[in-house]
Write a protein that holds these residues in place. Structure first.
Motif, PDB file in Angstrom:
ATOM      1  N   PRO A 158       0.798  -1.208   0.000  1.00 27.30           N
ATOM      2  CA  PRO A 158       0.000   0.000   0.000  1.00 27.30           C
ATOM      3  C   PRO A 158       0.839   1.269   0.000  1.00 27.30           C
ATOM      4  N   ALA A 159       0.523   2.185  -0.914  1.00 27.21           N
ATOM      5  CA  ALA A 159       1.145   3.506  -0.957  1.00 27.21           C
ATOM      6  C   ALA A 159       0.262   4.410  -1.793  1.00 27.21           C
ATOM      7  N   ALA A 160       0.182   5.675  -1.457  1.00 31.31           N
ATOM      8  CA  ALA A 160      -0.711   6.604  -2.146  1.00 31.31           C
ATOM      9  C   ALA A 160      -0.117   7.051  -3.470  1.00 31.31           C
ATOM     10  N   PRO A 161      -0.929   7.206  -4.532  1.00 36.29           N
ATOM     11  CA  PRO A 161      -0.416   7.666  -5.822  1.00 36.29           C
ATOM     12  C   PRO A 161      -0.036   9.144  -5.788  1.00 36.29           C
ATOM     13  N   HIS A 162      -0.504   9.897  -4.818  1.00 40.54           N
ATOM     14  CA  HIS A 162      -0.259  11.336  -4.779  1.00 40.54           C
ATOM     15  C   HIS A 162       0.343  11.751  -3.450  1.00 40.54           C
ATOM     16  N   GLY A 163       1.156  10.900  -2.853  1.00 41.91           N
ATOM     17  CA  GLY A 163       1.794  11.242  -1.591  1.00 41.91           C
ATOM     18  C   GLY A 163       1.831  10.040  -0.673  1.00 41.91           C
ATOM     19  N   PRO A 164       2.421  10.208   0.487  1.00 42.32           N
ATOM     20  CA  PRO A 164       2.512   9.094   1.432  1.00 42.32           C
ATOM     21  C   PRO A 164       1.144   8.565   1.818  1.00 42.32           C
ATOM     22  N   ASP A 165       1.090   7.244   1.992  1.00 45.58           N
ATOM     23  CA  ASP A 165      -0.148   6.587   2.385  1.00 45.58           C
ATOM     24  C   ASP A 165      -0.298   6.663   3.893  1.00 45.58           C
ATOM     25  N   MET A 166      -1.088   7.593   4.377  1.00 54.08           N
ATOM     26  CA  MET A 166      -1.267   7.765   5.815  1.00 54.08           C
ATOM     27  C   MET A 166      -2.345   6.858   6.365  1.00 54.08           C
ATOM     28  N   THR A 167      -3.152   6.270   5.463  1.00 57.05           N
ATOM     29  CA  THR A 167      -4.258   5.432   5.937  1.00 57.05           C
ATOM     30  C   THR A 167      -4.030   3.957   5.642  1.00 57.05           C
ATOM     31  N   ALA A 168      -2.967   3.677   4.836  1.00 62.67           N
ATOM     32  CA  ALA A 168      -2.652   2.282   4.468  1.00 62.67           C
ATOM     33  C   ALA A 168      -3.792   1.610   3.731  1.00 62.67           C
ATOM     34  N   THR A 169      -4.485   2.405   2.854  1.00 60.44           N
ATOM     35  CA  THR A 169      -5.604   1.838   2.100  1.00 60.44           C
ATOM     36  C   THR A 169      -5.350   1.806   0.602  1.00 60.44           C
ATOM     37  N   HIS A 170      -4.383   2.590   0.103  1.00 62.32           N
ATOM     38  CA  HIS A 170      -4.121   2.625  -1.333  1.00 62.32           C
ATOM     39  C   HIS A 170      -3.316   1.390  -1.748  1.00 62.32           C
ATOM     40  N   ASP A 171      -3.525   0.964  -2.975  1.00 62.04           N
ATOM     41  CA  ASP A 171      -2.851  -0.260  -3.426  1.00 62.04           C
ATOM     42  C   ASP A 171      -2.417  -0.137  -4.887  1.00 62.04           C
ATOM     43  N   PRO A 172      -1.577   0.868  -5.221  1.00 57.49           N
ATOM     44  CA  PRO A 172      -1.128   1.019  -6.601  1.00 57.49           C
ATOM     45  C   PRO A 172       0.046   0.085  -6.887  1.00 57.49           C
ATOM     46  N   VAL A 173       0.447  -0.040  -8.134  1.00 58.77           N
ATOM     47  CA  VAL A 173       1.623  -0.797  -8.551  1.00 58.77           C
ATOM     48  C   VAL A 173       2.662   0.195  -9.048  1.00 58.77           C
ATOM     49  N   HIS A 174       3.877   0.109  -8.476  1.00 58.99           N
ATOM     50  CA  HIS A 174       4.917   1.067  -8.827  1.00 58.99           C
ATOM     51  C   HIS A 174       5.836   0.484  -9.887  1.00 58.99           C
ATOM     52  N   GLU A 175       6.280   1.354 -10.760  1.00 54.85           N
ATOM     53  CA  GLU A 175       7.140   0.917 -11.857  1.00 54.85           C
ATOM     54  C   GLU A 175       8.605   0.919 -11.435  1.00 54.85           C
ATOM     55  N   MET A 176       9.290  -0.185 -11.728  1.00 48.53           N
ATOM     56  CA  MET A 176      10.730  -0.266 -11.515  1.00 48.53           C
ATOM     57  C   MET A 176      11.393  -0.269 -12.879  1.00 48.53           C
ATOM     58  N   THR A 177      12.216   0.725 -13.158  1.00 48.77           N
ATOM     59  CA  THR A 177      12.871   0.825 -14.458  1.00 48.77           C
ATOM     60  C   THR A 177      13.928  -0.263 -14.595  1.00 48.77           C
ATOM     61  N   PRO A 178      14.321  -0.572 -15.830  1.00 47.07           N
ATOM     62  CA  PRO A 178      15.369  -1.588 -16.023  1.00 47.07           C
ATOM     63  C   PRO A 178      16.663  -1.248 -15.284  1.00 47.07           C
ATOM     64  N   ASN A 179      17.013   0.041 -15.258  1.00 48.06           N
ATOM     65  CA  ASN A 179      18.241   0.433 -14.575  1.00 48.06           C
ATOM     66  C   ASN A 179      18.133   0.204 -13.069  1.00 48.06           C
ATOM     67  N   GLU A 180      16.952   0.519 -12.515  1.00 48.83           N
ATOM     68  CA  GLU A 180      16.724   0.276 -11.087  1.00 48.83           C
ATOM     69  C   GLU A 180      16.753  -1.216 -10.780  1.00 48.83           C
ATOM     70  N   LYS A 181      16.141  -1.999 -11.650  1.00 52.36           N
ATOM     71  CA  LYS A 181      16.126  -3.452 -11.466  1.00 52.36           C
ATOM     72  C   LYS A 181      17.551  -4.017 -11.517  1.00 52.36           C
ATOM     73  N   GLN A 182      18.353  -3.499 -12.424  1.00 55.87           N
ATOM     74  CA  GLN A 182      19.725  -3.964 -12.550  1.00 55.87           C
ATOM     75  C   GLN A 182      20.528  -3.674 -11.277  1.00 55.87           C
ATOM     76  N   ILE A 183      20.304  -2.492 -10.702  1.00 56.52           N
ATOM     77  CA  ILE A 183      21.028  -2.120  -9.485  1.00 56.52           C
ATOM     78  C   ILE A 183      20.591  -2.991  -8.308  1.00 56.52           C
ATOM     79  N   PHE A 184      19.286  -3.194  -8.167  1.00 66.37           N
ATOM     80  CA  PHE A 184      18.796  -4.044  -7.077  1.00 66.37           C
ATOM     81  C   PHE A 184      19.297  -5.485  -7.240  1.00 66.37           C
ATOM     82  N   ASP A 185      19.334  -5.981  -8.465  1.00 62.45           N
ATOM     83  CA  ASP A 185      19.852  -7.336  -8.699  1.00 62.45           C
ATOM     84  C   ASP A 185      21.332  -7.422  -8.348  1.00 62.45           C
ATOM     85  N   TYR A 186      22.066  -6.355  -8.667  1.00 65.92           N
ATOM     86  CA  TYR A 186      23.490  -6.330  -8.344  1.00 65.92           C
ATOM     87  C   TYR A 186      23.705  -6.411  -6.836  1.00 65.92           C
ATOM     88  N   LEU A 187      22.867  -5.709  -6.077  1.00 66.28           N
ATOM     89  CA  LEU A 187      22.993  -5.693  -4.624  1.00 66.28           C
ATOM     90  C   LEU A 187      22.449  -6.963  -3.976  1.00 66.28           C
TER      91      LEU A 187
END
Length: 658
Positions: free
Chosen positions: A9-38
């Motif tokens: 849960p996270a808000a599309p327009h700011g921090p989720d203060m109520t823990a009710t939002h459920d969007p899907v966040h995009e991870m770019t290929p470059n971000e994915k590559q860095i996380f895989d490296y770590l």
């Protein structure tokens, strides 16, 4: 193409203060590559992100062989570069990283094996022989027998006591007090005296007991400090840890073999010096006195230097233990971790303690061969030199086993568990063959075969259980009680040595060969059933799992520490591996990284506001994470997306609520 991962849960327009939002966040290929490296280093995962333990056997062989070849090439290149800049730099590197960490074990190996080497010298000289040979006309036979018993008893006391104190007060304190006790003990051994020979032997025995306490503490302190220094205190492990952790610890341990070797060389040289260049009897009382006393004075100098080095040059030895205690909010001894360890890792204690017990019976049983074949080869020999020279050859063979164990102990295709099993089995074979053909193999026609089995049993003892037990007795347990567990396991080993020294006084040589082999089968059995294989396991993962266990949420951990490859047969049967899930674990790790990033951002904000806490700064030094702009950007755009499935995040969440 970008990969989409749902991070909760996270808000599309700011921090989720109520823990009710459920969007899907995009991870770019470059971000994915860095996380895989770590999170998925290429020495443990292939290009598709598959863990090496999940590959088929042919794929494992190909993957491991390729990585080992690349690492060998890299290390060879580094050594050559060092050599070109300074021809002595590879030797200084070896001395700093292998010799110094194992200096304590080298010195204790020198002294402890000196006791056995000096015994035939005492038995050969007229005055001392009255004390050391039957009918013991000058000394009480109980005190003569106590030489071995009290030495081993002192070691057992040190292993348990210093193991506990090392987890309580820290590794550095344990290392310093070990060296200090050994130094004082060596002074006592060098100056041991008495009005009568019996008075001297009493002084000698109590000096050995005191020295043994320092020796016993050296086992858990060297193993734990060497391992934790190899791993580091940061949250992300290094390739050095993953590929060479075992080598670093066993390289320190093999200094014990060099201690034995130099002791034998020095004793031979000293006897030649003080006995007019001859090693043959009769030996004068003065020659024996000078030989034995100088042989103890020499390591006293090295031990005094060790006290200095550990006091002033090893100030960070307790760093990882301090970090673990801080994380668990514990000061002093972590009794809760001790209880949890016996609850969750109790069967592992059967493996580490049971295997060490069986190994030490073998280790002391190896000496059975030597006296037999010397009696056959040199039936009228009354000199101590042949025994010393054959012992030196045996130590050389043992050193070959030590080094081969060090080179292969991190190999994922062989590794710890298989090495220990093969070593136990080979020792069983090499003892059981002469046991049931004893008269044949001790005959002059077959004595060479008997000698070969003697040297091979020494080789496989080192290239097997002797090296592995020292490593895994620390490696398979969590940081807060690692020294305690290692000390208890090592003490069990010395009980095996004590059993051997007592038992061998009451049975003949033939019966000894009947008894000893079965301890090899016992060691192999407990290894198969109860020892997990930590070869290739990132030790940081084991610490992660421990945090989940400590939080009472064992089932929420899904990482490689519960991969069947790294569990014992017993643990697999209990279903510990059923929680393994690579995808869930990957998401958990990212959320833990997010928490670290948020803490880092908070520290920066506090620093700007002038509210910087020096204790927090000290904690920050434990972090070895470098936050790239892509990682920071990803966490910034997904701020507030933390899931609540990791106990590693719980303390921060609790503080937020309060």
């Amino acid at each position: 193409m970008a990969e989409y991962i749902d991070y909760g849960p996270a808000a599309p327009h700011g921090p989720d203060m109520t823990a009710t939002h459920d969007p899907v966040h995009e991870m770019t290929p470059n971000e994915k590559q860095i996380f895989d490296y770590l999170l998925k280093p290429d020495d443990n995962y292939n290009q598709d992100g598959v863990y090496w333990g999940d590959m088929s056997w042919p794929e494992q062989i190909k993957f491991v062989s390729k990585n080992d070849a690349q690492e060998t090439k890299r290390e060879a290149s580094n050594v050559w570069s060092m050599f070109k800049k300074d021809p002595l730099s590879p030797f200084s590197y070896y001395f700093k990283n292998m010799v110094i960490p194992g200096a304590g074990l080298g010195l204790e190996g020198y002294v402890l094996f000196s006791i056995g080497n000096l015994k035939p010298l005492f038995q050969a000289e007229g005055s001392f022989a009255k004390c050391w040979k039957k009918p013991y006309s000058a000394c009480n036979p109980t005190w003569i027998a106590a030489v071995e018993y009290m030495e081993i008893s002192g070691i057992i006391v040190g292993q348990i006591l210093v193991g506990i104190l090392g987890d309580w007060l820290g590794r550095r304190w344990g290392l310093i007090q070990d060296a200090s006790i050994m130094f004082i003990g060596l002074l006592m051994l060098t100056a041991a005296w008495g009005v009568t020979l019996n008075g001297w032997i009493i002084c000698y025995v109590w000096s050995l007991f005191f020295y043994g306490i320092g020796v016993g503490g050296e086992y858990p302190m060297t193993a734990t400090s060497g391992m934790e220094n190899a791993v580091g205190s940061g949250k992300i492990s290094t390739k050095e840890d993953r590929l060479h952790r075992g080598r670093k610890v066993t390289s320190a341990f093999l200094m014990q073999g060099w201690g034995q070797f130099f002791n034998q060389v020095i004793l031979i040289v000293l006897l030649l010096i003080f006995h007019h260049g001859s090693g043959n009897p009769p030996y004068s009382h003065v020659a024996v006195q000078w030989t034995y006393r100088i042989s103890f004075a020499i390591p006293a100098v090295g031990t005094l230097w060790l006290v200095y080095y550990r006091t002033f040059k090893m100030k960070s030895a307790s760093k990882q233990l301090a970090a673990a205690k801080k994380k668990s909010k514990v000061t002093g001894y972590d009794t809760n971790s001790l209880k949890l360890t016996f609850t969750y890792f109790g069967p592992r204690m059967i493996a580490t303690a049971g295997a060490w017990f069986a190994n030490d019976v073998f280790f002391y049983g190896n000496k059975l061969f030597q006296s037999e074949f010397i009696n056959v080869i040199l039936p009228d020999n009354d000199s101590i030199m042949p025994g010393w020279l054959y012992n030196m050859i045996n130590v050389g063979v043992s050193l070959a086993g030590y080094y081969l164990a060090s080179f292969l102990i991190d190999n994922k295709l062989y590794g710890r568990k298989r090495m220990q099993m093969v070593g136990f089995f080979m020792d069983f074979i090499l003892f059981v063959i002469p046991a049931f053909n004893f008269e044949r193999y001790k005959s002059l026609e077959h004595i060479k075969e008997f000698q070969s089995m003697y040297f091979l049993s020494s080789f496989f003892n080192q290239f097997g259980p002797n090296a592995v037990t020292f490593l895994v007795a620390a490696e398979v347990y969590p940081t807060p009680i690692r020294a305690t567990a290692h000390g208890v396991s090592a003490a069990a080993g010395k009980l095996g040595a004590l059993l051997a020294s007592v038992l061998y006084n009451y049975i003949d040589t033939q019966m000894k060969f009947y008894v000893v082999p079965w301890f090899g089968l016992m060691g192999m059995l407990v290894t198969i059933l109860f020892l997990p294989d930590t070869t290739g396991l990132d030790l940081k993962e084991q610490e992660r799992r421990w945090q989940f266990i400590r939080a009472g949420r064992e089932s929420d951990y899904h990482g490689v520490a519960v991969h069947p490859k790294h569990l014992s047969w017993w643990e697999r049967w209990r279903g510990v591996g059923k929680y393994y899930d690579t995808e869930v674990d990957y998401k958990q790790k990212i959320e833990e990284m997010r928490a670290d990033w948020e803490a880092s951002e908070s520290r920066k904000a506090d620093e700007k506001a002038g509210a910087w806490d020096e204790d927090a700064d000290a904690d920050a030094e434990h972090e070895d994470r470098v936050w790239s702009s892509d990682v920071g950007t990803f966490f910034e755009k997904t701020r507030g997306a933390r899931t609540r499935n990791s106990p590693l995040l719980a303390p921060k969440e609790k503080e937020f609520v309060e």
